[in-house]
Design an enzyme around this catalytic site. Structure first.
Site, PDB file in Angstrom:
ATOM      1  CD1 TRP A  29     -42.166 -38.903 -13.711  1.00 33.48           C
ATOM      2  CD2 TRP A  29     -43.126 -39.919 -15.453  1.00 33.48           C
ATOM      3  NE1 TRP A  29     -42.784 -40.026 -13.239  1.00 33.48           N
ATOM      4  CE2 TRP A  29     -43.403 -40.667 -14.285  1.00 33.48           C
ATOM      5  CE3 TRP A  29     -43.630 -40.359 -16.676  1.00 33.48           C
ATOM      6  CZ2 TRP A  29     -44.161 -41.831 -14.315  1.00 33.48           C
ATOM      7  CZ3 TRP A  29     -44.387 -41.518 -16.697  1.00 33.48           C
ATOM      8  CH2 TRP A  29     -44.639 -42.237 -15.537  1.00 33.48           C
ATOM      9  NE  ARG A  30     -39.130 -40.712  -9.992  1.00 34.01           N
ATOM     10  CZ  ARG A  30     -39.410 -41.755  -9.228  1.00 34.01           C
ATOM     11  NH1 ARG A  30     -38.731 -42.878  -9.380  1.00 34.01           N
ATOM     12  NH2 ARG A  30     -40.356 -41.672  -8.304  1.00 34.01           N
ATOM     13  CD  GLU A  42     -46.432 -35.626  -9.983  1.00 38.47           C
ATOM     14  OE1 GLU A  42     -47.426 -36.079  -9.373  1.00 38.47           O
ATOM     15  OE2 GLU A  42     -45.287 -36.078  -9.817  1.00 38.47           O
ATOM     16  CG  LEU A  85     -54.267 -42.162 -19.514  1.00 41.56           C
ATOM     17  CD1 LEU A  85     -53.534 -40.837 -19.606  1.00 41.56           C
ATOM     18  CD2 LEU A  85     -53.668 -43.009 -18.397  1.00 41.56           C
ATOM     19  N   GLY A  86     -58.948 -42.438 -18.762  1.00 39.87           N
ATOM     20  CA  GLY A  86     -60.080 -42.084 -17.916  1.00 39.87           C
ATOM     21  C   GLY A  86     -59.930 -40.715 -17.271  1.00 39.87           C
ATOM     22  CE1 TYR A  87     -61.522 -40.789 -11.613  1.00 41.73           C
ATOM     23  CE2 TYR A  87     -59.959 -42.293 -12.645  1.00 41.73           C
ATOM     24  CZ  TYR A  87     -60.888 -42.015 -11.658  1.00 41.73           C
ATOM     25  OH  TYR A  87     -61.180 -42.972 -10.714  1.00 41.73           O
ATOM     26  CE1 TYR A 125     -48.531 -35.283  -5.006  1.00 43.03           C
ATOM     27  CE2 TYR A 125     -49.659 -35.228  -7.125  1.00 43.03           C
ATOM     28  CZ  TYR A 125     -48.621 -35.668  -6.325  1.00 43.03           C
ATOM     29  OH  TYR A 125     -47.650 -36.467  -6.851  1.00 43.03           O
ATOM     30  CG  ASP A 143     -49.258 -38.850  -3.563  1.00 44.05           C
ATOM     31  OD1 ASP A 143     -48.683 -39.067  -2.471  1.00 44.05           O
ATOM     32  OD2 ASP A 143     -48.869 -39.372  -4.637  1.00 44.05           O
ATOM     33  CB  CYS A 207     -39.378 -49.474   5.534  1.00 42.73           C
ATOM     34  SG  CYS A 207     -39.624 -47.728   5.907  1.00 42.73           S
TER      35      CYS A 207
END
Length: 359
Positions: A29-30, A42, A85-87, A125, A143, A207
């Site tokens: 998706w990028r 997303e 995938l659930g939800y 979000y 998020d 980082c």
């Protein structure tokens, strides 16, 4: 808002953008600027790992490459592609939203926040992510990863489960966006949280802003973000029947609202206190389907945990007494090989696969 100078914000932005350009993962998706395809990613990524989402996203976009294709598809086909995938409310809300986009905006995903937020299932979000990533609109996309990153860099000890904290984080995230870089900057925060500023054992030495990180300087990075404790999932005993009649097995569809709405499953329900699973099955079949069954033998145990409940499911093979229940919109007698055509919850997919292995 958090005490952050313009100079500090600019330095954080510069470093994160440089790091992101070098270290970002090559995700499918990028490779697109299509807001619909970014939106799908997303929605899929909510509560789900990137590695799991990639094959689902590829299959979904291949089958539904445009807003119009998804808007016009039968819901059952959408749920089948989403299976695992659930939800599942995410899939139903996404389809409802794209139908509205087709009807109101001619299939073009809105580029204004108030219009995105008015769509079914679109929260702050998702709206921020789609607008910033696809359209480079300078809005925040906060998020779990971003909560964690910002709480550590700027040592914010507010409970992130509180609405007031979300407003504070969103204001800070928006303040930090470098001019003209909303897309890459918001993704840099997400990427840093996913790969470096991790929930446990953050890789602070990798980082790009560790020397600016206030939590790192205090040695409290692993204590952040602050979250209210969740209640453990409530256990529920479920009795399920694998009911046979004339070589076919009975499946039923769950109600159109609520948990796992619209998915197909082997019939059953909750076991009442003091009730055996066999007695529960006979009661449930009589109450729900006016069907008398003879419970024969134990078939399988399956556990599945949702965010708020845990199913302890015991399945039994059964035989319908006096013929089959009549087929209806939400009731089917099917051959075992046909089970793969119906979208089912994970627990019932396991039963279906076990059943197929025995036939």
């Amino acid at each position: 808002m958090v005490d952050v100078s313009y100079r500090e914000a600019a330095e954080v932005g510069k470093r994160l953008l440089a790091w992101y350009n070098e270290a970002k993962r090559d995700l499918p998706w990028r490779r697109t600027s299509d807001p619909y395809k970014i939106w799908v990613s997303e929605v899929m990524l909510q509560q789900t790992r990137v590695e799991t989402v990639i094959p689902y996203w590829n299959r979904f976009i291949e089958r539904f490459p445009t807003v119009e294709a998804l808007a016009d598809a039968p819901e059952e086909e959408v749920l089948k592609l989403w299976e695992g995938l659930g939800y599942y409310s995410r899939a139903r809300n996404l389809q409802a939203a794209v139908r509205e986009v087709k009807a109101k905006y001619g299939g073009r995903v809105p580029d204004k926040q108030e219009e995105m937020l008015a769509l079914p299932g679109v929260g702050r979000y998702t709206s921020g992510a789609v607008l910033s990533i696809a359209y480079n609109v300078p809005v925040p996309a906060v998020d779990g990863n971003v909560f964690r990153v910002l709480s550590r860099i700027f040592l914010i000890e507010d409970d992130v489960s509180k609405p007031a904290a979300r407003k504070k984080f969103e204001a800070l995230a928006e303040f930090l966006i470098p001019p003209g870089e909303a897309s890459n900057f918001n993704q840099s925060l997400m990427e840093l949280g996913a790969r470096v500023c991790m929930p446990k054992h953050p890789r602070c030495e990798r980082c790009p802003v560790h020397d600016m990180c206030r939590a790192y300087k205090e040695g409290v990075q692993e204590d952040l973000p602050v979250k209210g404790k969740k209640k453990p999932p409530r256990p529920i005993d479920i009795a399920t029947g694998i009911v046979w009649n004339a070589g076919r097995v009975l499946i039923t569809r769950r109600p159109p609202q609520g948990l796992l709405a619209g998915l197909w499953e082997f019939p059953g329900g909750e076991v009442a206190g003091g009730e055996s699973h066999k007695a529960a099955l006979q009661r449930i079949f009589a109450e729900k389907w006016n069907l008398s069954v003879r419970v024969q033998s134990h078939f399988a145990n399956v556990q599945h945990t949702f965010s708020h409940i845990r199913w302890n499911l015991q399945a039994y093979t059964c035989e319908a007494n006096g013929g089959a229940a009549a087929e209806a919109e939400d009731t089917r007698w099917v051959q075992v090989w046909q089970l793969a055509d119906f979208p089912m919850p994970v627990a019932h997919q396991k039963l279906a696969k076990a059943l197929a292995g025995l036939v």
